[in-house]
Design a protein around this motif. Structure first.
Motif, PDB file in Angstrom:
ATOM      1  N   GLY A 246       0.797  -1.224   0.000  1.00 32.53           N
ATOM      2  CA  GLY A 246       0.000   0.000   0.000  1.00 32.53           C
ATOM      3  C   GLY A 246       0.825   1.268   0.000  1.00 32.53           C
ATOM      4  N   ASP A 247       2.140   1.144   0.281  1.00 35.85           N
ATOM      5  CA  ASP A 247       3.005   2.329   0.276  1.00 35.85           C
ATOM      6  C   ASP A 247       3.876   2.405  -0.989  1.00 35.85           C
ATOM      7  N   TYR A 371      -1.696   3.386  12.280  1.00 33.48           N
ATOM      8  CA  TYR A 371      -0.667   3.038  11.283  1.00 33.48           C
ATOM      9  C   TYR A 371       0.696   3.580  11.712  1.00 33.48           C
ATOM     10  N   LYS A 396      -2.026   1.498   5.642  1.00 30.21           N
ATOM     11  CA  LYS A 396      -1.358   0.958   4.445  1.00 30.21           C
ATOM     12  C   LYS A 396      -0.942  -0.490   4.710  1.00 30.21           C
ATOM     13  N   THR A 398       1.110  -3.576   3.611  1.00 31.96           N
ATOM     14  CA  THR A 398       2.266  -3.847   2.753  1.00 31.96           C
ATOM     15  C   THR A 398       2.501  -5.331   2.531  1.00 31.96           C
TER      16      THR A 398
END
Length: 556
Positions: A246-247, A371, A396, A398
């Motif tokens: 997500g990053d 987060y 996010k 990952t």
């Protein structure tokens, strides 16, 4: 070779399959199985939940967190029917699970006996397969077959119903090694790979759409290599979160009803849509004829039944998605799509996920705090509704298996049981359940389970006093006719948590939340953080019902 009763044979078969944990609730029809569990307690850990639905959700969470088969156990009649919602949840999201139910003795079947239901008939549409064992000599083979079916191809739940007298009868047991579950590769051909390469070469604006199948196949790393080589942006369904980091700079966020504007614009403008382990759910495509109107569609999926089911594809590859991507990667040359990536970056800069701050505690800010404090290294489970979408948008993911949520069925009350199962599966991880107050109160009885086993889970309730997602629809699309969505309950959540033996915090601002959350991380026991938020806080973006996904409404 040993002479064992049916219940003991069941235990030996579970051991064969590597099962170390099962979730359940005793009853008369499974009393012989529980007697065997007593004898096998050093081999198989039994987690006693507060309700059979909690057991099914915990088995589901255990399976999603590990990729192993989750196992739940219930007695006949109401015990079995209480598993149904959890079985359907697992079925819709392709979760490998074996549900074991007891039933009345063979001679009483079909006679409306006490605590008798036709559970195989009830669960036929929501299982990959189900069995009723009517001969003790078939029991071991049936259990082995159930575990194989749950894992083979597209995973899913299998139910095994065992009448009480079968668990008492004695027969020979011969140990067997589990049948190897091979990856589905037999339908992947060189021609398939070459056709995919040709489509990739011809495309100027490809978009990768990731579904839950990428997580099931643990294809995260292969997918990153694929996206970076072909220089394509990547969007995700709700179930696909974690399948691509997500990053990552190529990630555009979710697609569809609550997708980001960049993802939805990219889907509308792309000339090649590469769907990987995704099923083109109605929550993604919205208005069918307006979905990816300029694109050829390449669909890669393990399940042939998904091809052309919802969206007409131009080309498909059937097989294990990790293996398919790996084979494509072996023949790929690096590509350059500067213009397309620049366009994507421009959209990302122009339409970031955002929310208005007004001094009050914002649910989006709560997720951002979680987060930042966990550095993205937690397993997040969710309930269903606004809480679920905020968790999807503002944390996010990952890695695969770090976002655990009921996608297809949308089961309120799922998250706490799943959180318990995931924490038992991954004791070294911090597991956090993001809840709404409506969902939380559906299965809050499982707090008793978390406390009994001293699980260090954190439940963050985004409490707006309403059924938020339905109320939001009433506000936007039903002229603010708030029919039965204002809960108006006077439940003291902190006293409730404390009554169960958990720690409780009530929070009204960000500073309080940060302090409470850090304390919760240190507590190493079940903690409930009740965050009071405004009932007017809504989930954006949102696509109106029946509209094309590019017509997404942002908060502005």
């Amino acid at each position: 070779m040993m002479q064992l009763n049916g219940a003991e044979i069941l235990m030996e078969c579970l051991k064969e399959q590597g099962v170390d944990t099962i979730f359940g609730y005793p009853g008369g029809a499974v009393i012989n199985i529980y007697d065997a569990l007593y004898k096998y307690q050093n081999d198989i850990r039994h987690i006693l939940t507060s309700h059979e639905q909690g057991a099914s959700h915990a088995a589901d969470g255990y399976a999603r967190a590990t990729g192993k088969v989750g196992v739940c156990l219930a007695t006949s009649g109401p015990g079995a029917t209480n598993l149904v919602t959890g079985i359907a949840t697992a079925y819709m999201d392709s979760v490998p699970m074996v549900a074991i139910t007891g039933n009345v003795p063979l001679a009483l079947l079909g006679k409306d006996s006490f605590q008798e239901v036709d559970i195989t008939g009830i669960t036929m549409p929501i299982t990959k397969h189900n069995f009723i064992v009517k001969d003790v000599n078939d029991l071991a083979a049936t259990i082995r077959r159930a575990f194989y079916i749950a894992q083979e191809g597209r995973p899913g739940p299998v139910l095994v119903d065992i009448p009480k007298d079968i668990t008492a009868q004695i027969t020979e047991y011969i140990k067997e090694k589990p049948r190897v579950v091979n990856k589905a590769v037999e339908n992947i051909t060189k021609e398939d790979i070459n056709n995919a390469l040709k489509l990739l070469k011809e495309a100027n604006k490809p978009l990768i759409y990731v579904g839950g199948g990428v997580n099931h196949a643990d294809a995260n790393g292969d997918l990153v290599a694929f996206a970076e080589t072909i220089k394509a942006p990547v969007c995700s369904s709700l179930m696909g979160l974690g399948g691509f980091p997500g990053d990552h700079k190529l990630f555009t966020g979710m697609i569809g009803m609550h997708g980001t504007k960049p993802s939805n614009l990219a889907a509308t403008q792309c000339d090649l849509l590469i769907a990987i382990g995704a099923r083109f759910s109605d929550r993604v495509i919205s208005k069918m004829e307006a979905f990816a109107p300029r694109a050829k569609i390449l669909h890669i999926d393990i399940d042939p039944a998904e091809i052309n089911k919802n969206i007409k594809t131009h080309y498909c590859i059937i097989g294990d998605v990790k293996e398919v991507i790996k084979r494509i990667n072996e023949k790929l040359n690096p590509m350059n799509r500067t213009e397309w990536i620049n366009q994507i970056d421009e959209w990302k800069n122009s339409f970031p996920l955002s929310y208005k701050t007004n001094g009050a505690l914002k649910p989006q800010a709560v997720l951002e705090k979680i987060y930042n404090i966990t550095k993205g290294d937690a397993v997040i489970t969710t309930e269903v509704g606004q809480n679920q979408i905020w968790a999807a948008q503002y944390y996010k993911y990952t890695k695969s298996r770090t976002f655990i949520s009921s996608g297809g069925l949308g089961t309120m009350g799922y998250g706490l049981g799943a959180c318990i199962g995931a924490q038992l599966a991954q004791p070294e991880k911090q597991v956090i359940n993001i809840a709404g107050d409506g969902s939380f109160q559906m299965n809050c009885n499982e707090l008793a389970t978390a406390v009994k086993y001293n699980l260090p889970i954190i439940i963050v309730i985004l409490n707006n006093g309403v059924l938020g997602m339905v109320r939001q629809w009433q506000k936007l699309f039903y002229d603010k006719r708030y029919s039965q969505t204002t809960l108006g309950r006077s439940t003291d959540i902190i006293k409730l948590a404390e009554a169960y033996g958990a720690k409780g915090y009530e929070i009204t601002n960000e500073v309080e939340f940060e302090n409470a959350f850090k304390e919760a991380l240190e507590a190493k026991e079940p903690v409930v953080i009740n965050c009071i938020i405004d009932e007017e806080d809504n989930v954006f973006p949102i696509v109106p019902p029946g509209a094309a996904i590019e017509k997404v409404i942002t908060e502005e």
